[in-house]
Design an enzyme around this catalytic site. Structure first.
Site, PDB file in Angstrom:
ATOM      1  N   TYR A 270       0.852  -1.187   0.000  1.00  0.00           N
ATOM      2  CA  TYR A 270       0.000   0.000   0.000  1.00  0.00           C
ATOM      3  C   TYR A 270       0.886   1.234   0.000  1.00  0.00           C
ATOM      4  O   TYR A 270       1.834   1.310   0.782  1.00  0.00           O
ATOM      5  CB  TYR A 270      -0.902  -0.005   1.241  1.00  0.00           C
TER       6      TYR A 270
ATOM      7  N   ASP B  88       9.276   2.685  -0.671  1.00  0.00           N
ATOM      8  CA  ASP B  88       8.262   3.368   0.130  1.00  0.00           C
ATOM      9  C   ASP B  88       8.576   3.036   1.591  1.00  0.00           C
ATOM     10  O   ASP B  88       8.207   1.985   2.105  1.00  0.00           O
ATOM     11  CB  ASP B  88       6.860   2.882  -0.263  1.00  0.00           C
TER      12      ASP B  88
ATOM     13  N   LYS C 235       4.799   9.319   8.666  1.00  0.00           N
ATOM     14  CA  LYS C 235       4.687   8.787  10.035  1.00  0.00           C
ATOM     15  C   LYS C 235       5.778   9.327  10.970  1.00  0.00           C
ATOM     16  O   LYS C 235       5.711  10.490  11.385  1.00  0.00           O
ATOM     17  CB  LYS C 235       4.659   7.264   9.970  1.00  0.00           C
TER      18      LYS C 235
HETATM   19  P1  KE4 Z   1      -0.736   8.282   4.542  1.00  0.00           P
HETATM   20  O1  KE4 Z   1      -1.272   8.977   3.303  1.00  0.00           O
HETATM   21  O2  KE4 Z   1      -1.802   7.456   5.243  1.00  0.00           O
HETATM   22  O3  KE4 Z   1      -0.003   9.212   5.485  1.00  0.00           O
HETATM   23  O4  KE4 Z   1       0.387   7.240   4.059  1.00  0.00           O
HETATM   24  C1  KE4 Z   1       0.068   6.301   3.079  1.00  0.00           C
HETATM   25  C2  KE4 Z   1       1.025   5.135   3.190  1.00  0.00           C
HETATM   26  C3  KE4 Z   1       2.051   5.025   2.270  1.00  0.00           C
HETATM   27  N1  KE4 Z   1       2.937   4.005   2.328  1.00  0.00           N
HETATM   28  C4  KE4 Z   1       2.838   3.062   3.303  1.00  0.00           C
HETATM   29  C5  KE4 Z   1       3.831   1.947   3.332  1.00  0.00           C
HETATM   30  C6  KE4 Z   1       1.808   3.136   4.267  1.00  0.00           C
HETATM   31  O5  KE4 Z   1       1.711   2.175   5.211  1.00  0.00           O
HETATM   32  C7  KE4 Z   1       0.891   4.193   4.220  1.00  0.00           C
HETATM   33  C8  KE4 Z   1      -0.244   4.322   5.217  1.00  0.00           C
HETATM   34  N2  KE4 Z   1      -0.351   3.280   6.174  1.00  0.00           N
HETATM   35  C9  KE4 Z   1      -1.671   3.033   6.709  1.00  0.00           C
HETATM   36  C10 KE4 Z   1      -1.575   1.789   7.583  1.00  0.00           C
HETATM   37  N3  KE4 Z   1      -1.606   0.615   6.805  1.00  0.00           N
HETATM   38  C11 KE4 Z   1      -2.190   4.220   7.445  1.00  0.00           C
HETATM   39  C12 KE4 Z   1      -3.434   3.947   8.236  1.00  0.00           C
HETATM   40  C13 KE4 Z   1      -4.677   4.441   7.532  1.00  0.00           C
HETATM   41  O6  KE4 Z   1      -4.802   4.268   6.296  1.00  0.00           O
HETATM   42  O7  KE4 Z   1      -5.516   5.010   8.258  1.00  0.00           O
END
Ligand code: KE4
Length: 428
Positions: free
Chosen positions: A144, A239, A267
């Site tokens: 993701y 990523d 994060k």
């Molecule tokens: P954000 O747009 O949520 O800040 O980041 C996206 C993203 C990009 N790359 C990786 C590897 C990620 O894990 C994420 C976001 N992680 C999720 C948890 N699986 C955030 C939690 C959510 O979607 O509320």
């Protein structure tokens, strides 16, 4: 554990916010039941509106690596908030955190800050496409990279055909430029390159995956991707939104000694405030506007309060290198003791762990890719999740997420977690 007030708040929230949440995974759809509503958090603990206390294993999905409401981060926010919260004009703070990040992470000369991991990843693929003049990207099933259109793609019919939109609103035009590969399957990636000669701008992947549960790269997988990119003049994008500054100061690039061309962050880098970032060597980053032609922008990018939170976090991590050993020891201890309880119970399971990331899958198949994660018994997972929640342990509400330990967690907390796990297993 009572959840009366949380249930009332969730009902009201659903009247004004789609699904009652601002991010789908929070709604507990994967595990059933209603989400808890939090009033505050401190160190390793969350407190909900019904007065329940939990040991937190998501740490806000990664950012709170040193625990919630870290005194030094809170103080720096307090010391700066009276200066104003946003200018849309450069500040020295942005240079300070950029310099700090560049000093901690390998193979990067410059970094651009944005407001989320999604923004970081979507900007990284635009940069790769602009740099190479090519349009196609390869991503992996189960990885993701945020919710930008190019990533909301599911596998097409054949193993090497283009993807299909995985969400309404994503166009076929977008989907045709994203090809899905199988994580840890180097020959599949090789085949994709052969069938799309000179058309692949980049591979993007989580070098340690956290969105299928936690999945480690097989030996030579990352090295193989590095070689494929070098031989095909494509870029390798790591990523590291989850792993950056979490698995090591220099993230997976440092931990596994493998060089990416572009790295994305999120994060931890924001210290709990909305920050994402992407970084690379000068020859790539200098193509970004306003220096170069590749456009990317953001009103709140480099926001001073977010920058001071992120800078304080990076300074704390940079000056306290044993935090990574401490997190590894705690996570390894938890994984090992959980394994012993599961073996005693006779439940089929896999536990993957690296650094302060881990996940439990109720399957006898090794979990090395998305299909392995899918083979987990989700009814067991639901029992596990709710049993632990009732016993004061907050886990990710999905089998396709990683645990993120924070360094406020003590040995006593881990022993309490194992007691809760033993009680939960009795209900299996
Ligand atoms: P954000 O747009 O949520 O800040 O980041 C996206 C993203 C990009 N790359 C990786 C590897 C990620 O894990 C994420 C976001 N992680 C999720 C948890 N699986 C955030 C939690 C959510 O979607 O509320």
């Amino acid at each position: 554990m009572l959840y009366k007030r949380s249930s009332q708040l969730f009902k009201t929230a659903k009247k004004y916010i789609p699904g009652g949440v601002n991010s789908p995974v929070r709604a507990f759809n994967s595990v059933g039941g209603n989400p808890i509503f939090v009033t505050h958090a401190k160190g390793a603990y969350l407190y909900d509106v019904d007065g329940n206390k939990y040991i937190d294993f998501i740490s806000s999905w990664g950012p709170m690596i040193l625990g919630h409401a870290h005194p030094e981060i809170i103080n720096e926010i307090k010391n700066n908030i009276d200066n104003g919260t946003s200018y849309g004009i450069p500040t020295e703070l942005e240079t300070q955190i950029a310099k700090k990040a560049v000093s901690m992470a390998p193979n990067i000369d410059k970094i651009r800050f944005v407001n989320s991991g999604t923004e970081a990843c979507m900007s990284a693929i635009r940069l790769a496409r602009g740099y190479t003049g090519r349009e196609k990207i390869i991503k992996f099933k189960g990885c993701y990279h945020g919710h930008a259109d190019s990533f909301l793609i599911e596998a097409g019919s054949g193993a090497v055909t283009f993807g299909n939109p995985s969400s309404p609103g994503v166009t076929n035009g977008t989907a045709k430029d994203t090809i899905l590969a199988t994580y840890n399957d180097l020959s599949n990636v090789q085949e994709i390159f052969e069938k799309n000669k000179d058309e692949i701008a980049a591979i993007i992947l989580e070098p340690v995956a956290g969105n299928m549960g936690c999945i480690l790269p097989k030996k030579d997988f990352l090295e193989g991707l590095r070689e494929l990119c070098d031989n095909n003049d494509s870029l390798l994008i790591f990523d590291e939104v989850m792993t950056g500054f979490r698995l090591a100061k220099g993230g997976v690039q440092e931990l596994l000694s493998i060089r990416a061309d572009i790295v994305t962050y999120g994060k931890v880098v924001g210290g709990g405030l909305p920050v994402g970032a992407f970084a690379a060597k000068n020859k790539i980053m200098n193509l970004l506007a306003p220096e170069g032609p590749i456009y990317q922008a953001g009103t709140l990018s480099g926001n001073p309060i977010a920058m001071i939170a992120g800078l304080t976090m990076l300074n704390l991590l940079d000056n306290n290198a044993n935090v990574y050993t401490s997190l590894e020891e705690k996570t390894r201890f938890l994984a090992l003791e959980m394994k012993n309880l599961l073996i005693e119970k006779g439940v089929p399971f896999q536990i993957n762990q690296i650094g302060s990331m881990m996940s439990l899958h109720f399957t006898e198949n090794p979990v090395v890719d998305f299909d392995g994660a899918l083979s987990g018994n989700n009814s067991f997972f639901k029992k596990y999740f709710h049993g632990m929640l009732r016993n004061g342990i907050y886990l990710p509400p999905s089998a396709f997420e990683s645990y993120f330990l924070n360094d406020s967690i003590t040995k006593k907390d881990l022993e309490k977690t194992l007691e809760s796990f033993a009680i939960t297993l009795k209900s299996f």
